[in-house]
Design a protein around this motif. Structure first.
Motif, PDB file in Angstrom:
ATOM      1  N   SER A  30       0.841  -1.203   0.000  1.00  0.00           N
ATOM      2  CA  SER A  30       0.000   0.000   0.000  1.00  0.00           C
ATOM      3  C   SER A  30       0.874   1.251   0.000  1.00  0.00           C
ATOM      4  O   SER A  30       1.999   1.246   0.506  1.00  0.00           O
ATOM      5  CB  SER A  30      -0.937   0.029   1.209  1.00  0.00           C
ATOM      6  OG  SER A  30      -0.236   0.359   2.396  1.00  0.00           O
ATOM      7  N   ILE A  31       0.336   2.306  -0.592  1.00  0.00           N
ATOM      8  CA  ILE A  31       0.950   3.630  -0.570  1.00  0.00           C
ATOM      9  C   ILE A  31      -0.142   4.622  -0.186  1.00  0.00           C
ATOM     10  O   ILE A  31      -1.179   4.690  -0.849  1.00  0.00           O
ATOM     11  CB  ILE A  31       1.543   4.011  -1.942  1.00  0.00           C
ATOM     12  CG1 ILE A  31       2.656   3.041  -2.346  1.00  0.00           C
ATOM     13  CG2 ILE A  31       2.091   5.441  -1.908  1.00  0.00           C
ATOM     14  CD1 ILE A  31       3.255   3.326  -3.717  1.00  0.00           C
ATOM     15  N   ARG A  32       0.086   5.355   0.891  1.00  0.00           N
ATOM     16  CA  ARG A  32      -0.903   6.341   1.329  1.00  0.00           C
ATOM     17  C   ARG A  32      -0.194   7.626   1.752  1.00  0.00           C
ATOM     18  O   ARG A  32       1.022   7.658   1.931  1.00  0.00           O
ATOM     19  CB  ARG A  32      -1.744   5.796   2.490  1.00  0.00           C
ATOM     20  CG  ARG A  32      -0.977   5.530   3.765  1.00  0.00           C
ATOM     21  CD  ARG A  32      -1.886   4.985   4.863  1.00  0.00           C
ATOM     22  NE  ARG A  32      -1.213   4.913   6.158  1.00  0.00           N
ATOM     23  CZ  ARG A  32      -0.469   3.891   6.555  1.00  0.00           C
ATOM     24  NH1 ARG A  32      -0.322   2.835   5.752  1.00  0.00           N
ATOM     25  NH2 ARG A  32       0.113   3.925   7.739  1.00  0.00           N
ATOM     26  N   GLY A  33      -0.966   8.689   1.899  1.00  0.00           N
ATOM     27  CA  GLY A  33      -0.395   9.960   2.305  1.00  0.00           C
ATOM     28  C   GLY A  33       0.043   9.938   3.760  1.00  0.00           C
ATOM     29  O   GLY A  33      -0.593   9.305   4.603  1.00  0.00           O
ATOM     30  N   ASP A  34       1.136  10.633   4.052  1.00  0.00           N
ATOM     31  CA  ASP A  34       1.680  10.706   5.406  1.00  0.00           C
ATOM     32  C   ASP A  34       1.098  11.933   6.112  1.00  0.00           C
ATOM     33  O   ASP A  34       1.463  13.072   5.807  1.00  0.00           O
ATOM     34  CB  ASP A  34       3.210  10.801   5.342  1.00  0.00           C
ATOM     35  CG  ASP A  34       3.852  10.786   6.722  1.00  0.00           C
ATOM     36  OD1 ASP A  34       3.126  10.743   7.737  1.00  0.00           O
ATOM     37  OD2 ASP A  34       5.097  10.812   6.788  1.00  0.00           O
TER      38      ASP A  34
END
Length: 698
Positions: A30-34
């Motif tokens: 997964s890649i999500r905003g920090d």
């Protein structure tokens, strides 16, 4: 099962959004905003997933390749380095140093390995023929900054977090999240501006930003400078000029007043398409706002009066007291400061061989590339180097450049793909991808709307067979200099650590280790006034009226006597457009970024569609003096009548390209229509906005 969490800044565009990447068994899950990133605060756009797609792309090169009569073959790094150096040195021996040309694409500036070590490689070749995406993009910004503030990279940034009135010309920050203004999550920032005041957009297209703004006005392409001249004229006519705390640190105010006298709102309204009453009202609202900022980008930079536009944008902010002031145009105080007194830049030290274009900061404009390759004589380019660039799709008259590259004696590319440009190379040297490298955003922290600092570790280790970009440049520099080369540091993170400790925050303990300990980034606070101390001009004053810009007003004054009826053969004006899931041509090999409806279309207003007998979804022929393309029409009221739009970066149908997804969604290249000689004469920057074209049924 092994799991880990990786933090980094996305380096695919200028927004540098903070990301949280989950990895399971060495696979991205997964890649999500920090949300803890002090700059982006959780914002993320669809492009971020392309980091994974680039890393996993089966079309990505991981070993050097050589082009043969039977196709491409993998070779060792030793063979590749030897072939590159031998090829370049042979051309230099036979034809001289000027016979080598270099083109640098903008991804170089997104990777600190390239940004910090590529200059050493360029200096090793010692050619006057260096070109880059700068002169197909933002060169007017740099030239105006050099003349007004004394440094080519001392670029003002819109303080969007505190302004109460924002005037946007030729930009679409709701899609770009800022350009030469790193502003991730601009949509939220824009709503906050509207709660405090107002956002006004000037654009030939009713863009995504215009649709959410408080006010939008169509403007004829190439007339933005006239509009801005009329606004500056109004400031003087109404006695609204105030320089605030910069009054004693500025010069040549009277010269500006005299220069703008003839450009009244009533004089320019017919040419711009914006009424005098509207021009005066917007100017008054700008002046009356508690804080205001004027921001102009691609649409004003890549046109025939780009330099004048950027000068006038600065003047709007300066003459209303909104410069170096909270909520206006401000300068960053970056942790790693690259805006240094010994790097102010130089111009016009040499000129191009064929058309005599002046050098700007070590480069010649891309408008000169084709003629320098195709015009016989001493200094004709016979060998070419590209690094992370695809000029066949991103610079004027791509078809002619395509043919010129095919005729070269030798070509080498530092790139991860066999694309429309690199397919002509004899040797391709592929660097690692984004997730395999560490990174510090050397340039974009310098252009951010808030002072922050962040270091990204590599997410994955490179294999023994791979090379980082800086390793490639170091090795080529050593061999070209016969071993007489020693970099300032062997690794870019060593250079960053030194710069951080020597910078403004080093005294408080900011170091590379601190950034590694805080992987989401460190907040260094809002933008602060820095003038006059940070000025780089010899007299420590802002030059409000640089001589070259005043002289260029004669060129635009001729517009005042030109009919607006248009060109009989090419009656329409072509502009580009930015798309959220696309930034550069190399991002079109990600299936999830190109899937869905066709996005490479010609936007045309219903009135023009009826006039030229064009139906929605129909293939049409778009023609300019450079060439003709076939593209699907999309009838939209969002276009200004008389103006059509095609997005940048498409055109993947050429033979020999090894990018399966991109070739399945080829589109056409807008740069098969743009003209090498259509430039901002002041800067040499290519003009993509306002290209005369015709449209007819295919």
């Amino acid at each position: 099962m092994s799991t880990r969490t990786h933090y980094r800044a996305c380096n695919l565009c200028e927004a540098i959004c903070g990301l949280v990447i989950e990895v399971e068994n060495e696979q991205v899950t997964s890649i999500r905003g920090d949300k803890d990133d002090p700059l982006s605060r959780g914002h993320i756009c669809p492009k971020a997933v392309a980091l994974q797609d680039l890393y996993e792309d089966p079309d990505r090169l991981k070993h050097p390749v050589r082009r043969t009569d039977d196709g491409w073959e993998e070779i060792s790094w030793e063979e590749a380095y030897t072939a590159v150096v031998t090829g370049l040195q042979k051309v230099e021996k036979d034809h001289g140093r000027s016979a080598i040309g270099i083109y640098l694409g903008n991804p170089n500036i997104h990777n600190y390995g390239s940004a910090l070590y590529l200059p050493d490689f360029i200096r090793s070749i010692k050619t006057p023929n260096t070109f880059s995406a700068t002169s197909a993009d933002q060169l007017p910004h740099h030239l105006v900054a050099y003349w007004m503030f004394g440094h080519y990279f001392f670029l003002p940034v819109a303080d969007v977090d505190r302004t109460s009135f924002m005037l946007i010309l030729g930009a679409n920050p709701l899609v770009s999240n800022g350009s030469l203004m790193t502003a991730p999550g601009f949509g939220k920032k824009m709503r906050a501006i509207q709660e405090r005041g107002k956002v006004v957009v000037i654009d030939p297209r009713y863009s995504e930003t215009a649709a959410k703004a408080d006010e939008h006005h169509f403007i004829r392409p190439g007339t933005d400078a006239l509009l801005l001249l009329a606004m500056v004229h109004t400031l003087f006519a109404k006695e609204w000029v105030t320089l605030g705390h910069l009054e004693t640190h500025s010069k040549n105010l009277e010269e500006v007043a005299v220069a703008v006298k003839k450009f009244s709102p009533t004089v320019v309204e017919g040419l711009t398409g914006i009424s005098a009453a509207v021009i005066e009202r917007i100017t008054q609202e700008f002046v009356d706002a508690e804080s205001a900022v004027c921001y102009g980008r691609m649409g004003v930079s890549t046109q025939e009066f780009g330099g004048l536009c950027l000068w006038l944008v600065n003047l709007m902010n300066l003459l209303t007291g909104n410069f170096d002031k909270a909520g206006g145009a401000m300068f960053t105080s970056p942790a790693m400061d690259t805006v240094l007194p010994n790097r102010k830049g130089n111009i016009d030290r040499w000129r191009s061989r064929v058309s005599g274009y002046p050098e700007r900061f070590g480069e010649l404009p891309v408008a000169a590339m084709i003629e320098e390759m195709t015009t016989p004589g001493a200094g004709q380019i016979k060998a070419f180097v590209t690094s992370a660039g695809n000029p066949v799709l991103s610079t004027p008259d791509g078809q002619s450049l395509d043919e010129a590259l095919a005729a070269l004696e030798f070509m080498v590319s530092i790139d991860i793909y066999i694309n429309e440009t690199t397919r002509h190379a004899n040797i391709i040297l592929p660097p690692t991808s984004g997730l395999e490298t560490s990174n510090y955003d050397v340039s974009f922290q310098t252009l951010a709307v808030r002072n922050t600092a962040k270091f990204s570790e590599a997410c994955f280790e490179k294999t023994p067979e791979q090379r980082h970009d800086y390793e490639i440049f170091q090795e080529l520099a050593r061999r070209l200099r016969h071993g007489d080369y020693q970099p300032l540091a062997e690794k870019p993170e060593q250079m960053v650590d030194f710069a951080l400790q020597m910078g403004a925050y080093g005294k408080t303990g900011l170091s590379l280790q601190q950034l590694k300990d805080q992987p989401s980034g460190v907040d260094l606070g809002p933008l602060q006034p820095v003038l006059p101390e940070r000025l780089f001009t010899e007299d420590q004053k802002i030059d409000l009226a640089p001589k070259a810009l005043l002289e260029d007003l004669e060129r635009i004054a001729k517009k005042l006597t030109v009919s607006t009826s248009g060109n009989a053969e090419f009656p329409l004006q072509l502009i580009g457009r930015r798309q959220l899931r696309s930034n550069n041509s190399w991002m079109h090999n990600s299936e999830r970024l190109v899937k869905g409806g066709e996005r490479c279309t010609l936007l045309i207003h219903p009135e023009d569609a009826e006039k030229y007998d064009v139906e929605d979804g129909q293939l049409v022929m778009v023609k300019s003096t450079a060439g003709t393309i076939s593209i699907k029409a999309e009838i939209k009221k969002e276009m200004m009548p008389g103006v059509v739009s095609i997005p940048h970066g498409w055109g993947h149908a050429r033979s020999g390209v090894k990018m399966k997804v991109a070739q399945a969604h080829p589109g056409v290249s807008i740069n098969d229509l743009t003209l090498p000689g259509f430039v901002d004469e002041l800067s040499g920057n290519a003009a993509f906005s306002g290209v005369p074209v015709s449209v007819q049924k295919g």
